[in-house]
Write an enzyme that holds these catalytic residues in place. Structure first.
Site, PDB file in Angstrom:
ATOM      1  N   ASN A   1       0.865  -1.180   0.000  1.00  0.00           N
ATOM      2  CA  ASN A   1       0.000   0.000   0.000  1.00  0.00           C
ATOM      3  C   ASN A   1       0.901   1.229   0.000  1.00  0.00           C
ATOM      4  O   ASN A   1       1.462   1.603   1.021  1.00  0.00           O
ATOM      5  CB  ASN A   1      -0.889  -0.035   1.261  1.00  0.00           C
TER       6      ASN A   1
ATOM      7  N   LYS B   1       0.102   4.219  -0.325  1.00  0.00           N
ATOM      8  CA  LYS B   1      -0.571   5.418   0.222  1.00  0.00           C
ATOM      9  C   LYS B   1      -0.306   6.606  -0.716  1.00  0.00           C
ATOM     10  O   LYS B   1      -0.289   6.418  -1.932  1.00  0.00           O
ATOM     11  CB  LYS B   1      -0.096   5.687   1.655  1.00  0.00           C
TER      12      LYS B   1
ATOM     13  N   HIS C   1      -9.616   1.459   4.820  1.00  0.00           N
ATOM     14  CA  HIS C   1      -8.343   1.640   5.528  1.00  0.00           C
ATOM     15  C   HIS C   1      -8.573   2.622   6.688  1.00  0.00           C
ATOM     16  O   HIS C   1      -9.367   3.551   6.569  1.00  0.00           O
ATOM     17  CB  HIS C   1      -7.280   2.174   4.557  1.00  0.00           C
TER      18      HIS C   1
ATOM     19  N   GLU D   1      -6.931   5.040   7.654  1.00  0.00           N
ATOM     20  CA  GLU D   1      -6.729   6.451   7.296  1.00  0.00           C
ATOM     21  C   GLU D   1      -7.970   7.014   6.608  1.00  0.00           C
ATOM     22  O   GLU D   1      -8.318   8.177   6.774  1.00  0.00           O
ATOM     23  CB  GLU D   1      -5.467   6.588   6.414  1.00  0.00           C
TER      24      GLU D   1
ATOM     25  N   GLU E   1      -5.647  -4.623  10.798  1.00  0.00           N
ATOM     26  CA  GLU E   1      -4.602  -3.626  10.994  1.00  0.00           C
ATOM     27  C   GLU E   1      -4.860  -2.868  12.296  1.00  0.00           C
ATOM     28  O   GLU E   1      -5.659  -1.917  12.310  1.00  0.00           O
ATOM     29  CB  GLU E   1      -4.592  -2.630   9.830  1.00  0.00           C
TER      30      GLU E   1
ATOM     31  N   GLY F   1       2.380   2.498  10.684  1.00  0.00           N
ATOM     32  CA  GLY F   1       3.329   3.588  10.471  1.00  0.00           C
ATOM     33  C   GLY F   1       4.044   4.023  11.744  1.00  0.00           C
ATOM     34  O   GLY F   1       4.697   5.056  11.773  1.00  0.00           O
TER      35      GLY F   1
ATOM     36  N   SER G   1       3.227  -1.876  10.381  1.00  0.00           N
ATOM     37  CA  SER G   1       4.681  -1.941  10.596  1.00  0.00           C
ATOM     38  C   SER G   1       5.292  -3.306  10.285  1.00  0.00           C
ATOM     39  O   SER G   1       6.180  -3.768  11.000  1.00  0.00           O
ATOM     40  CB  SER G   1       5.052  -1.492  12.009  1.00  0.00           C
TER      41      SER G   1
HETATM   42  P1  PGA Z   1       2.737   0.441   7.605  1.00  0.00           P
HETATM   43  O1  PGA Z   1       1.268   0.637   6.953  1.00  0.00           O
HETATM   44  O2  PGA Z   1       3.271  -0.870   7.107  1.00  0.00           O
HETATM   45  O3  PGA Z   1       3.524   1.612   7.144  1.00  0.00           O
HETATM   46  O4  PGA Z   1       2.536   0.415   9.105  1.00  0.00           O
HETATM   47  C1  PGA Z   1       0.379  -0.434   6.819  1.00  0.00           C
HETATM   48  C2  PGA Z   1      -0.931   0.032   6.252  1.00  0.00           C
HETATM   49  O5  PGA Z   1      -1.380   1.122   6.603  1.00  0.00           O
HETATM   50  O6  PGA Z   1      -1.566  -0.660   5.426  1.00  0.00           O
END
Ligand code: PGA
Length: 258
Positions: free
Chosen positions: A9, A11, A96, A98, A168, A174, A214
Site C-alpha cells: 500500500n 498510500k 483503511h 486512514e 490492521e 506507520g 509496521s
Molecule cells: P505500515 O502501513 O506498514 O507503514 O505500518 C500499513 C498500512 O497502513 O496498510
C-alpha cells in the site's frame, strides 16, 4: 490451504509515473517466478496507468486504494470502480483506517463500496482494526466484532470468500510498533471464529486474513508463520523493492516450511 497475499500500500507516498516506473522496474525481476504468494501493488490513482503498463504479463497485480460506490455521475473528485476496472485494476483497498479516521468513512459507507466493488468484479481488501485507547480499554474484540457485522452486512457466503480481510491494529500502522505474532494471531483466530458464526466453518477457513501494521523484513517471517495470518498489507516497507521482496519471500517460505 489459503494462498498468502502480500499487498503493498503505497498510500500517497509514491505516485508519479517516473517514481512508479523506477520502483517497479527494480521490483519485477526480484519476485519473478514466485507463484505461491499473491502479490499486489496498490498505487495512487495517478500511478495506475503507468503501473498497469509495466505490470501486465508479470506475476504482480494492480490495486487501487479507494473508490466510490457509483459508476458515473456528479461526484466531483471521486473515482468510479468502472474506471479502475477498465485500466486494469484488480484489487481495491476499502476501509483503511486512514480513510476511516481522516476522511470519516463509516462502516455503512464501506459496506456500500464493498457491494459495488464485488458487483464490478474488483477484489476487495477490507481493513479493520482498533485504536490504541480501545485496546487499552480491553475493547479490541468488541470493536472488531462491530466492524465485521457492519462492514459485511448482507454479504453472501459466495461473495465473502472473494474478500480479503486486513487486520490492521491502528496503533501499529506507520509507528514501527508491530503487534507481536501472538497478539496478531489471537485476533485473527477471533475474526475467523466470528466468520464461522456468521457464515460457517468451511467459509471461514477459506477467507484470507492479512495482518497490517509496521511489517518489516525483520518481523515478517514470525508473523507469517502463524497459522491464521495469510500474508500482509505493507505500507512503509512496500516503497522500496528490496524490503518488499524480502517480505514476499518470507510469505513464500512460510508455505514451503508449512
Ligand atoms: P505500515 O502501513 O506498514 O507503514 O505500518 C500499513 C498500512 O497502513 O496498510
Amino acid at each position: 490451504m489459503r494462498k498468502p497475499i502480500i499487498g503493498g500500500n503505497w498510500k500517497m507516498n509514491r505516485g508519479t509515473p517516473i517514481e512508479t516506473k523506477e520502483m517497479l522496474e527494480k521490483f519485477i525481476p526480484l519476485v519473478v517466478g514466485i507463484d505461491t504468494v499473491d502479490i499486489v501493488i496498490a498505487a495512487p490513482f495517478t500511478a495506475l496507468i503507468t503501473a498497469y503498463e509495466i505490470l501486465k504479463n508479470t506475476n504482480i497485480k494492480l490495486g487501487a486504494q479507494n473508490m466510490y460506490f457509483e459508476d458515473k455521475g456528479a461526484f466531483t473528485g471521486e473515482i468510479s470502480p468502472e474506471f479502475l476496472k477498465e485500466i486494469g485494476v484488480e484489487y481495491i483497498i476499502l476501509g483503511h483506517s486512514e480513510r476511516r479516521d481522516i476522511f470519516k468513512e463509516t462502516d455503512a459507507l464501506i459496506n456500500k463500496k464493498l457491494k459495488k466493488a464485488l458487483s464490478t468484479d474488483l477484489k476487495p481488501i477490507v481493513c479493520i482494526g482498533e485504536h490504541l485507547e480501545e485496546r487499552e480499554m480491553g475493547k479490541t474484540k468488541e470493536i472488531i466484532e462491530h466492524q465485521i457485522n457492519e462492514t459485511f452486512k448482507d454479504i453472501s457466503k459466495e461473495a465473502m470468500i472473494k474478500i480479503i480481510i486486513a487486520y490492521e491494529p491502528i496503533w501499529a500502522i506507520g509507528t514501527g510498533k508491530t503487534a507481536t505474532p501472538e497478539q496478531a494471531e489471537e485476533i485473527h483466530i477471533f475474526i475467523r471464529s466470528l466468520l464461522s458464526k456468521k457464515f460457517d466453518e468451511e467459509t471461514a477457513d477459506l477467507i484470507r486474513i492479512q495482518y497490517g501494521g509496521s511489517i518489516k523484513p525483520n518481523n515478517a517471517e514470525d508473523l507469517f508463520n502463524k497459522e491464521n495470518i495469510d500474508g500482509g498489507l505493507v505500507g512503509g516497507a512496500s516503497l522500496e523493492s528490496d524490503s518488499l521482496t524480502h517480505i514476499i519471500k518470507a510469505a513464500d517460505k512460510s508455505i514451503k516450511t508449512g
